[in-house]
Design an enzyme around this catalytic site. Structure first.
Site, PDB file in Angstrom:
ATOM      1  N   ILE A 148       0.836  -1.217   0.000  1.00 32.78           N
ATOM      2  CA  ILE A 148       0.000   0.000   0.000  1.00 32.78           C
ATOM      3  C   ILE A 148       0.867   1.263   0.000  1.00 32.78           C
ATOM      4  CG2 ILE A 148      -1.746   1.307   1.284  1.00 32.78           C
ATOM      5  CD1 ILE A 148      -2.665  -1.471   2.435  1.00 32.78           C
ATOM      6  N   ASP A 167      11.051   3.000   5.526  1.00 34.06           N
ATOM      7  CA  ASP A 167      10.812   1.569   5.741  1.00 34.06           C
ATOM      8  C   ASP A 167      12.161   0.864   5.874  1.00 34.06           C
ATOM      9  OD1 ASP A 167      10.209  -1.161   5.631  1.00 34.06           O
ATOM     10  OD2 ASP A 167       8.533  -0.861   4.258  1.00 34.06           O
ATOM     11  N   ALA A 230      -3.990   1.884   8.593  1.00 37.25           N
ATOM     12  CA  ALA A 230      -3.303   0.607   8.845  1.00 37.25           C
ATOM     13  C   ALA A 230      -3.948  -0.139  10.011  1.00 37.25           C
ATOM     14  CB  ALA A 230      -1.819   0.836   9.074  1.00 37.25           C
ATOM     15  N   ARG A 231      -3.823   0.350  11.241  1.00 47.15           N
ATOM     16  CA  ARG A 231      -4.493  -0.255  12.391  1.00 47.15           C
ATOM     17  C   ARG A 231      -4.636   0.796  13.483  1.00 47.15           C
ATOM     18  NH1 ARG A 231      -6.097  -3.463   9.461  1.00 47.15           N
ATOM     19  NH2 ARG A 231      -5.869  -5.716   9.472  1.00 47.15           N
ATOM     20  N   ASP A 255      -9.242   5.009   9.733  1.00 43.03           N
ATOM     21  CA  ASP A 255     -10.156   3.980   9.229  1.00 43.03           C
ATOM     22  C   ASP A 255     -10.574   3.066  10.386  1.00 43.03           C
ATOM     23  OD1 ASP A 255     -11.551   2.956   7.067  1.00 43.03           O
ATOM     24  OD2 ASP A 255      -9.945   1.653   6.363  1.00 43.03           O
ATOM     25  N   GLU A 260     -13.996   6.593  21.856  1.00 36.29           N
ATOM     26  CA  GLU A 260     -13.346   7.830  22.335  1.00 36.29           C
ATOM     27  C   GLU A 260     -13.046   8.793  21.183  1.00 36.29           C
ATOM     28  OE1 GLU A 260     -12.411   4.605  23.089  1.00 36.29           O
ATOM     29  OE2 GLU A 260     -10.749   4.731  24.505  1.00 36.29           O
ATOM     30  N   HIS A 272     -13.699   1.546   8.668  1.00 31.43           N
ATOM     31  CA  HIS A 272     -12.838   0.477   8.103  1.00 31.43           C
ATOM     32  C   HIS A 272     -13.248   0.122   6.665  1.00 31.43           C
ATOM     33  CE1 HIS A 272     -10.525  -3.554   8.975  1.00 31.43           C
ATOM     34  NE2 HIS A 272      -9.929  -2.786   8.071  1.00 31.43           N
ATOM     35  N   GLY A 274     -11.234   0.819   3.974  1.00 31.46           N
ATOM     36  CA  GLY A 274     -10.069   0.819   3.070  1.00 31.46           C
ATOM     37  C   GLY A 274     -10.139  -0.236   1.985  1.00 31.46           C
ATOM     38  N   ALA A 275     -10.511  -1.462   2.372  1.00 32.78           N
ATOM     39  CA  ALA A 275     -10.473  -2.565   1.399  1.00 32.78           C
ATOM     40  C   ALA A 275     -11.858  -2.883   0.862  1.00 32.78           C
ATOM     41  CB  ALA A 275      -9.888  -3.803   2.075  1.00 32.78           C
TER      42      ALA A 275
HETATM   43  N1  LIG Z   1      -7.774  -0.123   6.070  1.00 31.65           N
HETATM   44  C1  LIG Z   1      -7.811  -1.315   5.524  1.00 31.65           C
HETATM   45  O1  LIG Z   1      -8.857  -1.810   5.141  1.00 31.65           O
HETATM   46  C2  LIG Z   1      -6.531  -2.059   5.302  1.00 31.65           C
HETATM   47  C3  LIG Z   1      -6.384  -2.854   4.155  1.00 31.65           C
HETATM   48  C4  LIG Z   1      -5.162  -3.508   3.948  1.00 31.65           C
HETATM   49  C5  LIG Z   1      -4.152  -3.396   4.883  1.00 31.65           C
HETATM   50  N2  LIG Z   1      -4.355  -2.662   5.996  1.00 31.65           N
HETATM   51  C6  LIG Z   1      -3.276  -2.517   7.006  1.00 31.65           C
HETATM   52  O2  LIG Z   1      -2.156  -1.922   6.371  1.00 31.65           O
HETATM   53  C7  LIG Z   1      -0.978  -2.627   6.703  1.00 31.65           C
HETATM   54  C8  LIG Z   1      -0.017  -2.563   5.532  1.00 31.65           C
HETATM   55  O3  LIG Z   1      -0.567  -3.271   4.440  1.00 31.65           O
HETATM   56  P1  LIG Z   1       0.324  -3.677   3.182  1.00 31.65           P
HETATM   57  O4  LIG Z   1      -0.550  -4.477   2.281  1.00 31.65           O
HETATM   58  O5  LIG Z   1       1.030  -2.483   2.635  1.00 31.65           O
HETATM   59  O6  LIG Z   1       1.370  -4.641   3.901  1.00 31.65           O
HETATM   60  P2  LIG Z   1       2.868  -4.969   3.467  1.00 31.65           P
HETATM   61  O7  LIG Z   1       3.278  -6.121   4.304  1.00 31.65           O
HETATM   62  O8  LIG Z   1       2.969  -5.094   1.999  1.00 31.65           O
HETATM   63  O9  LIG Z   1       3.695  -3.670   3.897  1.00 31.65           O
HETATM   64  C9  LIG Z   1       4.026  -3.356   5.209  1.00 31.65           C
HETATM   65  C10 LIG Z   1       5.356  -2.635   5.163  1.00 31.65           C
HETATM   66  O10 LIG Z   1       5.634  -2.116   6.457  1.00 31.65           O
HETATM   67  C11 LIG Z   1       7.033  -2.238   6.664  1.00 31.65           C
HETATM   68  N3  LIG Z   1       7.314  -2.154   8.085  1.00 31.65           N
HETATM   69  C12 LIG Z   1       7.149  -3.109   9.032  1.00 31.65           C
HETATM   70  N4  LIG Z   1       7.507  -2.628  10.236  1.00 31.65           N
HETATM   71  C13 LIG Z   1       7.908  -1.345  10.037  1.00 31.65           C
HETATM   72  C14 LIG Z   1       8.382  -0.319  10.878  1.00 31.65           C
HETATM   73  N5  LIG Z   1       8.534  -0.510  12.196  1.00 31.65           N
HETATM   74  N6  LIG Z   1       8.694   0.895  10.335  1.00 31.65           N
HETATM   75  C15 LIG Z   1       8.544   1.108   9.011  1.00 31.65           C
HETATM   76  N7  LIG Z   1       8.111   0.168   8.152  1.00 31.65           N
HETATM   77  C16 LIG Z   1       7.776  -1.041   8.661  1.00 31.65           C
HETATM   78  C17 LIG Z   1       7.396  -3.576   6.031  1.00 31.65           C
HETATM   79  O11 LIG Z   1       8.780  -3.626   5.725  1.00 31.65           O
HETATM   80  C18 LIG Z   1       6.531  -3.565   4.787  1.00 31.65           C
HETATM   81  O12 LIG Z   1       7.236  -3.044   3.675  1.00 31.65           O
HETATM   82  C19 LIG Z   1      -1.470  -4.061   7.025  1.00 31.65           C
HETATM   83  O13 LIG Z   1      -0.593  -4.715   7.923  1.00 31.65           O
HETATM   84  C20 LIG Z   1      -2.834  -3.841   7.607  1.00 31.65           C
HETATM   85  O14 LIG Z   1      -2.728  -3.705   9.008  1.00 31.65           O
HETATM   86  C21 LIG Z   1      -5.498  -1.983   6.224  1.00 31.65           C
HETATM   87  O1  LIG Z   2     -11.377  -7.247   5.138  1.00 31.34           O
HETATM   88  C1  LIG Z   2     -11.438  -6.033   5.232  1.00 31.34           C
HETATM   89  O2  LIG Z   2     -12.425  -5.364   4.920  1.00 31.34           O
HETATM   90  C2  LIG Z   2     -10.256  -5.234   5.741  1.00 31.34           C
HETATM   91  C3  LIG Z   2      -8.930  -5.841   5.467  1.00 31.34           C
HETATM   92  C4  LIG Z   2      -7.766  -5.041   5.958  1.00 31.34           C
HETATM   93  O3  LIG Z   2      -7.880  -4.539   7.223  1.00 31.34           O
HETATM   94  C5  LIG Z   2      -6.488  -5.813   5.776  1.00 31.34           C
HETATM   95  O4  LIG Z   2      -5.669  -5.859   6.687  1.00 31.34           O
HETATM   96  O5  LIG Z   2      -6.291  -6.345   4.668  1.00 31.34           O
END
Ligand SMILES: NC(=O)c1ccc[n+]([C@@H]2O[C@H](COP(=O)([O-])OP(=O)(O)OC[C@H]3O[C@@H](n4cnc5c(N)ncnc54)[C@H](O)[C@@H]3O)[C@@H](O)[C@H]2O)c1
Ligand SMILES: O=C(O)CC[C@@H](O)C(=O)O
Length: 388
Positions: A148, A167, A230-231, A255, A260, A272, A274-275
């Site tokens: 992302i 990163d 992200a979370r 998201d 609170e 939530h 995002g996806a």
């Molecule tokens: N809002 C949503 O619906 C939604 C959807 C998808 C993912 N997410 C969240 O987003 C996060 C990232 O998703 P992604 O698909 O890009 O995952 P990904 O695994 O492709 O990327 C995560 C990146 O974070 C880096 N990283 C790990 N620890 C780190 C740190 N301490 N400092 C800096 N960089 C660090 C990793 O090296 C990696 O490149 C997921 O873990 C998930 O929690 C949320």
């Molecule tokens: O399933 C969803 O809607 C959210 C997924 C998202 O939080 C993820 O980590 O990929």
């Protein structure tokens, strides 16, 4: 028959990958061979002896008890990148909304309904309170350049933003995808001190939990806008609310709303989403289903977060797979069982990931019950599966 339990609404596009002559799928399935899950928390769930795999249709796996799964020989999969574009698009929306006050302005404009011909005049008078800056020329810090973060960083340049990326764990392969004009930040401090907008794209881990707190916020520019797709646990709720009240943070887009945060001025909360696009839900469900099918039917592992990836064509009569601890003498012990039983090994593959390893043995002989019992009895072996 294989039994697949679904714990969330999973796109039919993924579910239809399961051949109904071999698979029973549903949220009421008991004692499943595998679980297909999105965000439902599995931490308090019993993981039955029959459970061989869990596939997360999505990226984040913090809702799954990974350590417990590894100890029980349950392979956990996710679907890297399958929802990245959906999240990137909503992050762009979040960036614009954090700057341009579109959301409160749209709320306000509804309040002048019923004013008849005066509406255009009231609009022109009232709009001044909702002006907000452009993105062009501003600095955006992207923390986490994975599936992302990279899309967000590369896209934001088209808004005319100067992008900083941080990163420390980025692979060389990933580095190739980052646009050349993205500044490589060597510390979080560099992001905090320079950026007008900061967006988080890291997994939730002990290292990243509450990484945005009073200490980190203190280092940031006055009036910074923070986005969290992200979370929720990456940001201290108390500290972000205090920082908004003190005007140190101008806006927090999340998201991941909590009670609170809802209603707090300066917080833009999204449920939530995002996806939540049909495209991303289809991509994730399809990838997760294919991972489960290839594991359950062939013992192949693709995109696991707790075991190594092992993908080998099956062209032998019998395949035996062993999940075991990553300790000395395991390959000798496993191969010894086959030798003792007079079974010739055609192909043996062993790969490891941190404390765990996976050995795949292909043979044209048969794996007798006796051989399987002997494999299970080896110290360090966690699970043995047979594919015929
Ligand atoms: N809002 C949503 O619906 C939604 C959807 C998808 C993912 N997410 C969240 O987003 C996060 C990232 O998703 P992604 O698909 O890009 O995952 P990904 O695994 O492709 O990327 C995560 C990146 O974070 C880096 N990283 C790990 N620890 C780190 C740190 N301490 N400092 C800096 N960089 C660090 C990793 O090296 C990696 O490149 C997921 O873990 C998930 O929690 C949320
Ligand atoms: O399933 C969803 O809607 C959210 C997924 C998202 O939080 C993820 O980590 O990929």
């Amino acid at each position: 028959m294989y039994h697949i339990q679904t714990l969330n609404k999973i796109s039919p596009y993924g579910l239809e990958k399961f051949d109904r002559s071999k698979y029973i799928c549903g949220d009421d399935v008991q004692n499943p061979d595998a679980v297909l899950v999105r965000s439902a928390s599995m931490h308090d769930m019993q993981l039955g002896d029959n459970l061989k795999a869990i596939a997360r249709a999505g990226a984040g796996v913090n809702n799954i008890p990974i350590d417990r799964c590894s100890q029980q020989g349950i392979v956990v999969f996710n679907t890297p990148g399958a929802n990245a574009n959906a999240v990137k698009e909503l992050v762009m929306c979040g960036l614009l909304m954090s700057a341009r006050k579109v959301y409160p302005a749209m709320d306000w404009v509804q309040t002048i309904k019923g004013e008849g011909d005066a509406v255009p005049k009231l609009v022109e008078k009232g709009k001044a309170q909702f002006s907000g800056p452009e993105l062009s020329g501003k600095k955006l810090g992207v923390i986490g350049l994975g599936a992302i973060g990279i899309l967000v960083a590369n896209f934001a340049r088209h808004f005319g933003m100067q992008v900083y990326g941080y990163d420390p764990y980025m692979s060389v392969e990933t580095a190739w995808k980052v646009s050349r004009d993205i500044k490589h930040a060597i510390s979080l401090q560099e992001i905090y001190e320079n950026c007008d907008f900061i967006t988080l794209h890291v997994p939730l881990t002990p290292e990243t939990k509450e990484m945005i707190n009073s200490e980190s916020i203190k280092m940031m520019k006055h009036g910074v806008r923070i986005l969290n797709f992200a979370r929720g646990e990456l940001v201290s709720t108390k500290d972000i609310k205090d920082a908004i009240d003190e005007k140190q943070v101008r806006c927090y887009v999340t998201d991941f709303p909590s009670d609170e945060l809802l209603g707090h001025p300066g917080v833009l909360a999204i449920p939530h989403l995002g996806a939540s696009t049909p495209e991303s839900e289809d991509n994730c469900a399809k990838m997760a289903a294919e991972e489960l099918i290839d594991y359950l039917e062939n013992g192949n592992i693709t995109n696991s977060v707790n075991l190594p990836n092992v993908i080998i064509n099956r062209n032998c009569k019998t395949r035996v797979t062993v999940i075991h601890k990553n300790i000395p003498q395991m390959i000798t012990a496993i191969a010894g069982v086959f030798g003792d039983c007079g079974v010739n090994i055609e192909n043996l593959t062993n790969k490891s990931k941190k404390e765990y390893a996976y050995t795949v043995v292909d043979t044209n002989g048969d794996a007798s019950e006796d051989a399987i019992s002997k494999l299970k009895a080896i110290d360090g072996v966690i699970r043995v599966n047979i594919y015929r």
